[in-house]
Design a protein around this motif. Structure first.
Motif, PDB file in Angstrom:
ATOM      1  N   THR A 113       3.631  35.927  13.297  1.00 21.73           N
ATOM      2  CA  THR A 113       4.265  35.156  14.364  1.00 21.73           C
ATOM      3  C   THR A 113       5.277  36.010  15.115  1.00 21.73           C
ATOM      4  O   THR A 113       5.317  36.016  16.354  1.00 21.73           O
ATOM      5  N   PHE A 114       6.105  36.750  14.384  1.00 24.95           N
ATOM      6  CA  PHE A 114       7.102  37.599  15.028  1.00 24.95           C
ATOM      7  C   PHE A 114       6.438  38.695  15.863  1.00 24.95           C
ATOM      8  O   PHE A 114       6.867  38.993  16.979  1.00 24.95           O
ATOM      9  N   ASN A 115       5.389  39.310  15.329  1.00 27.57           N
ATOM     10  CA  ASN A 115       4.746  40.429  16.012  1.00 27.57           C
ATOM     11  C   ASN A 115       3.979  40.012  17.252  1.00 27.57           C
ATOM     12  O   ASN A 115       4.032  40.689  18.279  1.00 27.57           O
ATOM     13  N   PHE A 116       3.238  38.898  17.162  1.00 28.60           N
ATOM     14  CA  PHE A 116       2.295  38.563  18.222  1.00 28.60           C
ATOM     15  C   PHE A 116       2.798  37.503  19.194  1.00 28.60           C
ATOM     16  O   PHE A 116       2.266  37.379  20.299  1.00 28.60           O
ATOM     17  N   TRP A 117       3.845  36.727  18.792  1.00 25.89           N
ATOM     18  CA  TRP A 117       4.200  35.575  19.607  1.00 25.89           C
ATOM     19  C   TRP A 117       5.626  35.573  20.157  1.00 25.89           C
ATOM     20  O   TRP A 117       5.928  34.790  21.066  1.00 25.89           O
ATOM     21  N   ILE A 118       6.519  36.426  19.655  1.00 24.26           N
ATOM     22  CA  ILE A 118       7.896  36.411  20.154  1.00 24.26           C
ATOM     23  C   ILE A 118       7.978  36.663  21.656  1.00 24.26           C
ATOM     24  O   ILE A 118       8.624  35.898  22.382  1.00 24.26           O
ATOM     25  N   VAL A 142      17.432  36.898  11.971  1.00 24.23           N
ATOM     26  CA  VAL A 142      17.581  36.458  10.576  1.00 24.23           C
ATOM     27  C   VAL A 142      16.211  36.410   9.903  1.00 24.23           C
ATOM     28  O   VAL A 142      16.035  36.856   8.762  1.00 24.23           O
ATOM     29  N   GLY A 143      15.221  35.879  10.621  1.00 25.23           N
ATOM     30  CA  GLY A 143      13.876  35.800  10.071  1.00 25.23           C
ATOM     31  C   GLY A 143      13.260  37.168   9.835  1.00 25.23           C
ATOM     32  O   GLY A 143      12.593  37.393   8.823  1.00 25.23           O
ATOM     33  N   GLY A 144      13.468  38.092  10.779  1.00 21.02           N
ATOM     34  CA  GLY A 144      12.935  39.443  10.606  1.00 21.02           C
ATOM     35  C   GLY A 144      13.521  40.122   9.387  1.00 21.02           C
ATOM     36  O   GLY A 144      12.799  40.751   8.594  1.00 21.02           O
ATOM     37  N   PHE A 145      14.837  39.997   9.209  1.00 21.64           N
ATOM     38  CA  PHE A 145      15.498  40.570   8.033  1.00 21.64           C
ATOM     39  C   PHE A 145      14.944  39.950   6.753  1.00 21.64           C
ATOM     40  O   PHE A 145      14.589  40.662   5.805  1.00 21.64           O
ATOM     41  N   ALA A 146      14.875  38.624   6.728  1.00 17.58           N
ATOM     42  CA  ALA A 146      14.443  37.917   5.522  1.00 17.58           C
ATOM     43  C   ALA A 146      13.005  38.267   5.154  1.00 17.58           C
ATOM     44  O   ALA A 146      12.702  38.569   3.988  1.00 17.58           O
ATOM     45  N   HIS A 147      12.129  38.236   6.147  1.00 24.10           N
ATOM     46  CA  HIS A 147      10.719  38.470   5.831  1.00 24.10           C
ATOM     47  C   HIS A 147      10.478  39.875   5.312  1.00 24.10           C
ATOM     48  O   HIS A 147       9.752  40.061   4.326  1.00 24.10           O
ATOM     49  N   GLN A 148      11.051  40.881   5.958  1.00 20.11           N
ATOM     50  CA  GLN A 148      10.786  42.246   5.529  1.00 20.11           C
ATOM     51  C   GLN A 148      11.395  42.544   4.170  1.00 20.11           C
ATOM     52  O   GLN A 148      10.856  43.358   3.409  1.00 20.11           O
ATOM     53  N   ALA A 149      12.498  41.905   3.837  1.00 23.87           N
ATOM     54  CA  ALA A 149      13.062  42.082   2.503  1.00 23.87           C
ATOM     55  C   ALA A 149      12.108  41.561   1.441  1.00 23.87           C
ATOM     56  O   ALA A 149      11.806  42.243   0.452  1.00 23.87           O
ATOM     57  N   LEU A 150      11.609  40.345   1.620  1.00 24.10           N
ATOM     58  CA  LEU A 150      10.705  39.764   0.613  1.00 24.10           C
ATOM     59  C   LEU A 150       9.329  40.419   0.653  1.00 24.10           C
ATOM     60  O   LEU A 150       8.674  40.589  -0.377  1.00 24.10           O
ATOM     61  N   SER A 151       8.882  40.815   1.852  1.00 20.10           N
ATOM     62  CA  SER A 151       7.576  41.454   1.979  1.00 20.10           C
ATOM     63  C   SER A 151       7.535  42.792   1.241  1.00 20.10           C
ATOM     64  O   SER A 151       6.555  43.113   0.562  1.00 20.10           O
ATOM     65  N   LEU A 188      16.635  32.786   3.087  1.00 16.40           N
ATOM     66  CA  LEU A 188      17.104  33.208   4.409  1.00 16.40           C
ATOM     67  C   LEU A 188      16.142  32.803   5.523  1.00 16.40           C
ATOM     68  O   LEU A 188      16.550  32.714   6.691  1.00 16.40           O
ATOM     69  N   MET A 189      14.881  32.547   5.181  1.00 19.36           N
ATOM     70  CA  MET A 189      13.907  32.158   6.197  1.00 19.36           C
ATOM     71  C   MET A 189      14.212  30.801   6.824  1.00 19.36           C
ATOM     72  O   MET A 189      13.600  30.418   7.832  1.00 19.36           O
ATOM     73  N   PHE A 190      15.176  30.070   6.278  1.00 18.66           N
ATOM     74  CA  PHE A 190      15.571  28.819   6.922  1.00 18.66           C
ATOM     75  C   PHE A 190      16.347  29.079   8.219  1.00 18.66           C
ATOM     76  O   PHE A 190      16.566  28.151   9.000  1.00 18.66           O
ATOM     77  N   GLY A 191      16.734  30.337   8.446  1.00 21.20           N
ATOM     78  CA  GLY A 191      17.341  30.699   9.722  1.00 21.20           C
ATOM     79  C   GLY A 191      16.400  30.472  10.894  1.00 21.20           C
ATOM     80  O   GLY A 191      16.692  29.664  11.806  1.00 21.20           O
ATOM     81  N   PRO A 192      15.234  31.138  10.916  1.00 21.32           N
ATOM     82  CA  PRO A 192      14.296  30.897  12.016  1.00 21.32           C
ATOM     83  C   PRO A 192      13.739  29.478  12.042  1.00 21.32           C
ATOM     84  O   PRO A 192      13.241  29.023  13.085  1.00 21.32           O
ATOM     85  N   ALA A 193      13.805  28.752  10.920  1.00 23.29           N
ATOM     86  CA  ALA A 193      13.364  27.359  10.937  1.00 23.29           C
ATOM     87  C   ALA A 193      14.228  26.509  11.857  1.00 23.29           C
ATOM     88  O   ALA A 193      13.800  25.437  12.307  1.00 23.29           O
ATOM     89  N   CYS A 194      15.423  27.012  12.166  1.00 24.81           N
ATOM     90  CA  CYS A 194      16.366  26.266  13.017  1.00 24.81           C
ATOM     91  C   CYS A 194      16.316  26.696  14.478  1.00 24.81           C
ATOM     92  O   CYS A 194      17.191  26.289  15.267  1.00 24.81           O
ATOM     93  N   ILE A 195      15.316  27.506  14.859  1.00 27.07           N
ATOM     94  CA  ILE A 195      15.249  27.988  16.235  1.00 27.07           C
ATOM     95  C   ILE A 195      15.176  26.831  17.234  1.00 27.07           C
ATOM     96  O   ILE A 195      15.723  26.908  18.342  1.00 27.07           O
ATOM     97  N   GLY A 196      14.516  25.757  16.852  1.00 22.47           N
ATOM     98  CA  GLY A 196      14.411  24.613  17.755  1.00 22.47           C
ATOM     99  C   GLY A 196      15.746  23.989  18.097  1.00 22.47           C
ATOM    100  O   GLY A 196      15.872  23.297  19.109  1.00 22.47           O
ATOM    101  N   LEU A 197      16.761  24.240  17.263  1.00 20.70           N
ATOM    102  CA  LEU A 197      18.098  23.701  17.521  1.00 20.70           C
ATOM    103  C   LEU A 197      18.920  24.602  18.429  1.00 20.70           C
ATOM    104  O   LEU A 197      20.011  24.216  18.859  1.00 20.70           O
ATOM    105  N   ALA A 198      18.410  25.821  18.695  1.00 23.90           N
ATOM    106  CA  ALA A 198      19.152  26.772  19.533  1.00 23.90           C
ATOM    107  C   ALA A 198      19.250  26.246  20.957  1.00 23.90           C
ATOM    108  O   ALA A 198      18.264  25.787  21.535  1.00 23.90           O
ATOM    109  N   LEU A 256      18.382  34.036  15.688  1.00 21.42           N
ATOM    110  CA  LEU A 256      17.705  33.407  14.548  1.00 21.42           C
ATOM    111  C   LEU A 256      16.399  34.118  14.216  1.00 21.42           C
ATOM    112  O   LEU A 256      16.003  34.196  13.052  1.00 21.42           O
ATOM    113  N   PHE A 257      15.727  34.658  15.241  1.00 18.06           N
ATOM    114  CA  PHE A 257      14.566  35.513  14.979  1.00 18.06           C
ATOM    115  C   PHE A 257      14.995  36.745  14.179  1.00 18.06           C
ATOM    116  O   PHE A 257      14.240  37.235  13.321  1.00 18.06           O
TER     117      PHE A 257
END
Length: 420
Positions: free
Chosen positions: A238-243, A327-336, A305-315, A324-325
């Protein structure tokens, strides 16, 4: 050459960065292509799916080829092929031809993570693997981070076709350097004997006769990694293809604004890759847990930490959404990074690329499914519910990881190195 293993992983990181620069170029150029070639959001989802489908199918094959040919030659062949496939994007005349070239790119780029992990298994002791994986995995975000300014510059100063020629051409330069510089620790003349011994003494995994798909797929440890990767990878896709498209269509950013801000989540992802790599040995030291448990703790931290990008709709504005993206990038790459490293922890050297390719296939099955869902429903229900799903997927993946993969799992004949 002192600390040669870190120079080697730096070279791998550059190769990974160029790989992700190639795959990220299309998403940045897409606002221009959609106007000039008349490609709709639904058609773009098919183009993305062509890449993902090819990538998904090819990963275990690429891993097997790397295990058979060896890291040096196998990685070089695939890198040459993906560079050429990316340059061919400039000849696209519509979404069908673009999807064809995108499929070629997926077939060739599928090698990059198995290749990187194979280098880690050859060049690093167990206790440093998560750190090394974090550094080469940072290349995924570096490539995606470079893509917006470089592609936009090429479009503004030349054409969208030139953007693909430039991003593809850089790969040929890297291959020449790779063939000149890479050897295994056993054969590298610039490796100090003390460093060679340090690497060998710190490795618990052993060689087997050859990679076996049946052996890998029938093991519980494979599914303990594959299922969480299936659930986690839709976020990165999602981050790579849709941001860029999201920022253009929902947040109404101009092409220049996208060039200014769309790279920031990938800078954060770089930090996530690196920090996540160091978290594993720190967790072992702080909490006195096993090697496998330390990886699980990193995955759990990223999932929260992925609950950060879950809140993008509230931005309320585009800049908060970009944050918030991040936060999501940091969180995903850490766990990945932790999930990717686990394959080298529990599989032997001669099967690690194959195992990584198979778990990567699971990851990309998740990616392609979610991308098709985005293409089908984003214009009707919006992106916000989809961003919430990404966080829930990662939490579920962490639960599966703790449940299925034993915390005492090791490679054959040895115990993990537990050193602070």
């Amino acid at each position: 050459m002192k600390g040669l293993r870190w120079w080697i992983i730096g070279l791998v990181m550059i190769g990974v960065a160029l790989n992700y620069l190639s795959r990220s170029s299309l998403s940045v150029a897409m606002p221009t292509l959609s106007k000039q070639l008349g490609i709709s959001t639904q058609q773009y989802s098919y183009v993305v799916a062509a890449f993902q489908a090819a990538y998904t199918v090819m990963q275990p094959i690429a891993g097997y080829v790397l295990d058979m040919l060896g890291t040096k030659i196998g990685f070089a062949i695939f890198a040459l092929a993906w560079s050429l496939a990316n340059a061919l994007h400039g000849f696209a005349s519509g979404w069908l031809s673009l999807a064809f070239f995108r499929g070629l790119l997926g077939l060739t780029e599928a090698s990059v993570i198995p290749a990187g992990l194979k280098v880690v298994s050859e060049w690093f002791p167990d206790k440093e693997r998560s750190i090394a994986t974090g550094w080469f995995n940072a290349g995924t975000a570096i490539g995606a981070m470079i893509a917006p300014p470089l592609v936009v510059w090429c479009i503004l100063h030349s054409s969208w076709q030139m953007a693909f020629v430039v991003t593809g051409g850089l790969g040929f330069v890297w291959v020449a350097i790779w063939l000149f510089a890479y050897r295994t620790p056993r054969d590298h003349v610039r490796l100090e004997p003390s460093e060679r011994q340090y690497i060998v003494d710190g490795q618990s995994n052993t060689d087997i006769e050859k990679a076996s798909w049946k052996h890998i797929l029938s093991s519980r440890k494979f599914w303990g990694i594959a299922i969480p990767r299936f659930l986690a990878d839709p976020a990165w896709a999602t981050f790579n293809f849709w941001i860029p498209l999201y920022l253009s269509t929902v947040r109404h950013m101009s092409l220049k604004e996208i060039a200014m801000f769309a790279w920031l989540p990938f800078l954060a992802a770089d930090l996530g890759s690196i920090v996540g790599g160091y978290l594993s040995p720190l967790f072992m030291k702080w909490f006195n847990v096993s090697l496998i448990s330390s990886r699980k703790l990193v995955v759990t931290t990223g999932a929260i930490l992925m609950f950060g990008p879950a809140c993008i709709g509230l931005a309320t504005d585009a800049h908060t959404a970009v944050y918030l993206f991040c936060v999501g990038g940091f969180a995903h790459q850490a766990l990945s990074g932790a999930l990717i490293t686990l394959a080298s922890d529990v599989f032997g050297k001669n099967e690690v690329a194959t195992a990584s390719g198979l778990t990567g296939t699971a990851a990309w099955l998740g990616s392609i499914s979610f991308s098709l869902i985005i293409g089908a429903v984003a214009t009707t229900i919006g992106y916000n519910p989809l961003f919430v799903c990404l966080a829930l997927f990662d939490v579920l993946g962490a639960i599966v990881l703790w449940t299925v993969l034993s915390s005492t799992e090791t490679t054959p004949t040895a115990q993990p190195v537990l050193q602070s």
